[in-house]
Design an enzyme around this catalytic site. Structure first.
Site, PDB file in Angstrom:
ATOM      1  N   SER A   1      72.599  63.307   1.905  1.00 60.67           N
ATOM      2  CA  SER A   1      71.924  64.313   2.705  1.00 60.67           C
ATOM      3  C   SER A   1      70.578  63.754   3.140  1.00 60.67           C
ATOM      4  CB  SER A   1      71.737  65.588   1.869  1.00 60.67           C
ATOM      5  OG  SER A   1      71.073  66.565   2.618  1.00 60.67           O
TER       6      SER A   1
ATOM      7  N   ARG B   1      75.770  89.455   8.505  1.00 62.92           N
ATOM      8  CA  ARG B   1      75.466  88.314   9.388  1.00 62.92           C
ATOM      9  C   ARG B   1      76.484  87.178   9.186  1.00 62.92           C
ATOM     10  NH1 ARG B   1      69.850  89.790  10.216  1.00 62.92           N
ATOM     11  NH2 ARG B   1      68.948  89.134   8.234  1.00 62.92           N
TER      12      ARG B   1
ATOM     13  N   TYR C   1      68.746  74.868  -6.233  1.00 62.91           N
ATOM     14  CA  TYR C   1      68.659  76.162  -5.544  1.00 62.91           C
ATOM     15  C   TYR C   1      68.404  77.285  -6.556  1.00 62.91           C
ATOM     16  CZ  TYR C   1      70.450  73.831  -1.331  1.00 62.91           C
ATOM     17  OH  TYR C   1      70.630  73.000  -0.246  1.00 62.91           O
TER      18      TYR C   1
HETATM   19  N1  LIG Z   1      70.406  69.277   2.421  1.00 59.99           N
HETATM   20  C1  LIG Z   1      69.229  69.866   2.493  1.00 59.99           C
HETATM   21  O1  LIG Z   1      68.170  69.230   2.366  1.00 59.99           O
HETATM   22  C2  LIG Z   1      69.175  71.335   2.736  1.00 59.99           C
HETATM   23  C3  LIG Z   1      67.963  71.990   2.990  1.00 59.99           C
HETATM   24  C4  LIG Z   1      67.974  73.365   3.195  1.00 59.99           C
HETATM   25  C5  LIG Z   1      69.191  74.064   3.152  1.00 59.99           C
HETATM   26  N2  LIG Z   1      70.355  73.400   2.895  1.00 59.99           N
HETATM   27  C6  LIG Z   1      71.665  74.094   2.871  1.00 59.99           C
HETATM   28  O2  LIG Z   1      71.909  74.642   4.138  1.00 59.99           O
HETATM   29  C7  LIG Z   1      72.060  76.066   4.044  1.00 59.99           C
HETATM   30  C8  LIG Z   1      71.444  76.706   5.266  1.00 59.99           C
HETATM   31  O3  LIG Z   1      70.098  76.309   5.396  1.00 59.99           O
HETATM   32  P1  LIG Z   1      68.926  77.330   5.672  1.00 59.99           P
HETATM   33  O4  LIG Z   1      69.071  78.518   4.806  1.00 59.99           O
HETATM   34  O5  LIG Z   1      67.665  76.552   5.629  1.00 59.99           O
HETATM   35  O6  LIG Z   1      69.145  77.675   7.192  1.00 59.99           O
HETATM   36  P2  LIG Z   1      69.766  78.819   8.097  1.00 59.99           P
HETATM   37  O7  LIG Z   1      71.179  79.085   7.797  1.00 59.99           O
HETATM   38  O8  LIG Z   1      69.388  78.373   9.459  1.00 59.99           O
HETATM   39  O9  LIG Z   1      68.856  80.097   7.806  1.00 59.99           O
HETATM   40  C9  LIG Z   1      69.138  81.097   6.875  1.00 59.99           C
HETATM   41  C10 LIG Z   1      67.946  82.028   6.861  1.00 59.99           C
HETATM   42  O10 LIG Z   1      67.751  82.549   8.172  1.00 59.99           O
HETATM   43  C11 LIG Z   1      67.749  83.975   8.128  1.00 59.99           C
HETATM   44  N3  LIG Z   1      68.426  84.495   9.317  1.00 59.99           N
HETATM   45  C12 LIG Z   1      69.544  84.003   9.882  1.00 59.99           C
HETATM   46  N4  LIG Z   1      69.868  84.744  10.961  1.00 59.99           N
HETATM   47  C13 LIG Z   1      68.955  85.717  11.057  1.00 59.99           C
HETATM   48  C14 LIG Z   1      68.773  86.789  11.967  1.00 59.99           C
HETATM   49  N5  LIG Z   1      69.600  86.974  12.989  1.00 59.99           N
HETATM   50  N6  LIG Z   1      67.728  87.582  11.760  1.00 59.99           N
HETATM   51  C15 LIG Z   1      66.887  87.381  10.733  1.00 59.99           C
HETATM   52  N7  LIG Z   1      67.010  86.390   9.820  1.00 59.99           N
HETATM   53  C16 LIG Z   1      68.040  85.559   9.998  1.00 59.99           C
HETATM   54  C17 LIG Z   1      68.520  84.326   6.876  1.00 59.99           C
HETATM   55  O11 LIG Z   1      68.117  85.600   6.419  1.00 59.99           O
HETATM   56  P3  LIG Z   1      69.243  86.597   5.795  1.00 59.99           P
HETATM   57  O12 LIG Z   1      69.622  85.987   4.489  1.00 59.99           O
HETATM   58  O13 LIG Z   1      68.514  87.881   5.683  1.00 59.99           O
HETATM   59  O14 LIG Z   1      70.376  86.644   6.777  1.00 59.99           O
HETATM   60  C18 LIG Z   1      68.126  83.196   5.918  1.00 59.99           C
HETATM   61  O15 LIG Z   1      66.874  83.474   5.335  1.00 59.99           O
HETATM   62  C19 LIG Z   1      71.448  76.444   2.702  1.00 59.99           C
HETATM   63  O16 LIG Z   1      72.036  77.597   2.130  1.00 59.99           O
HETATM   64  C20 LIG Z   1      71.760  75.220   1.870  1.00 59.99           C
HETATM   65  O17 LIG Z   1      73.095  75.304   1.383  1.00 59.99           O
HETATM   66  C21 LIG Z   1      70.361  72.044   2.691  1.00 59.99           C
END
Ligand SMILES: NC(=O)c1ccc[n+]([C@@H]2O[C@H](COP(=O)([O-])OP(=O)(O)OC[C@H]3O[C@@H](n4cnc5c(N)ncnc54)[C@H](OP(=O)(O)O)[C@@H]3O)[C@@H](O)[C@H]2O)c1
Length: 320
Positions: free
Chosen positions: A163, A290, A62
């Protein structure tokens, strides 16, 4: 929470929500951690702690290590912080470079070196949970077990999880391990429904139109049967349901949010929490505001009808 966890203890019972640290650490271009990065990370971590999160999810990749580095800086500046949380990180993905294509690497050497890097960037001596990030086509379970055994014996890692693995991959890896895999982190959300469709559309000719679902067969069941904690990445659907008018599903998410006097994000998380598999959503927002609003998800309970209305509208096709 006491670690090591007793066998079959679900992490979800300890902390229903996880904070995902992928948004911390500034850009993806390397370079030093700045005071702006530190202030941003501090606000996000405090917000997560305020809503009861005690498990923080990292990965060595990350922000090319900067997410862990900025987190390590927070731990250094506030020595009491480490005792208030459990730390999880992942390894096994290697970026492309001048000499190599992007690849996955579960070799013992890579796993052990990665853990040393994780510990060094976080400034800790013990990582509570190590996840293998994405299935390595060349995975040899006995080699992974040897690496984990050495890391555990050295006190560097407490538990092993995976994962993005399906049931058969977990089962195969588990054959070589003396301890149960504690978690599997998968993309699960209203925008990624194959994990549910795999069960509901079994034996349905229409299922052929959703080929992605077939690969999931047995994954939830394996995790539940063997006490593997399911963690949902992408749980907020990366903000895709943010605009009420954007699509039918977004409209329904907002209507249900209004009924429960909460936010659309809290409804997305409550939808995951309502599933009996005991899913632990990982929140990836970098916005303290958020993150705080996500705390509502553990307060509201969706009815069976609300849960299905969200599911069917999001899949865009009636159930058989
Ligand atoms: N194991 C894997 O392969 C894998 C892959 C990807 C991620 N992950 C883990 O899972 C976590 C979450 O995954 P993710 O970041 O892909 O998914 P997520 O939590 O679904 O999405 C986060 C993103 O969505 C935006 N967002 C959320 N609510 C919003 C709203 N109401 N309006 C506008 N934008 C909004 C956030 O922006 P803001 O920051 O501006 O709120 C951020 O860019 C990561 O931090 C990581 O730890 C694991």
């Amino acid at each position: 929470m006491s670690f090591p966890l007793p066998l079959q203890t679900h992490l979800r019972d300890v902390t229903p929500l996880v904070y995902g640290c992928m948004a911390l650490g500034g850009d993806w271009n390397g370079g030093p951690v700045t005071e702006t990065d530190i202030a941003h990370a501090h606000a996000a971590v405090e917000a997560a702690l305020d809503i009861g999160v005690t498990l923080f999810d990292h990965a060595d990749i990350y922000r090319r290590g900067k997410a862990e580095a900025v987190f390590g800086e927070l731990l250094k500046r506030d020595p009491g912080l480490r005792a208030r949380m459990r730390l999880q990180s992942k390894c096994g993905i290697r970026f492309a470079d001048d000499a190599n294509v992007g690849r996955f690497d579960f070799s013992a050497d890579h796993i052990e070196r990665s853990v040393d890097g994780i510990l060094q960037r976080l400034g800790i001596t013990h990582l509570d949970i190590l996840l293998l990030h994405r299935p390595d086509a060349l995975m040899e379970p006995a080699e992974v077990a040897r690496a984990f055994g050495r890391l555990k014996a050295a006190g560097k890692v407490g538990h092993l999880g995976v994962s993005n693995m399906h049931a058969a991959q977990m089962r195969w890896l588990q054959t070589a391990l003396d301890e149960p895999l504690v978690a599997n982190q998968l993309e699960l959300s209203l925008a990624k429904l194959d994990f549910i469709d795999a069960g509901t559309t079994f034996n349905d000719p229409q299922a052929a139109t959703r080929p992605g679902a077939a690969a999931w067969a047995g994954t939830l069941e394996y995790a539940q049967q063997h006490g593997v904690q399911l963690q949902a990445w992408g749980s907020l659907a990366q903000g895709r349901f943010n605009e009420p008018a954007a699509s039918g599903a977004a409209k329904v998410v907002h209507e249900i949010a209004e009924t429960h006097r909460t936010t659309a994000n809290a409804v997305l998380l409550a939808w995951l929490l309502r599933h009996p598999a005991g899913i632990q959503p990982v929140i990836g927002s970098g916005s303290a505001e958020r993150i705080r609003a996500c705390g509502d998800a553990t307060r509201i309970q969706l009815s069976r009808e609300e849960w299905y209305r969200l599911y069917v509208t999001a899949r865009g096709q009636a159930l058989p």
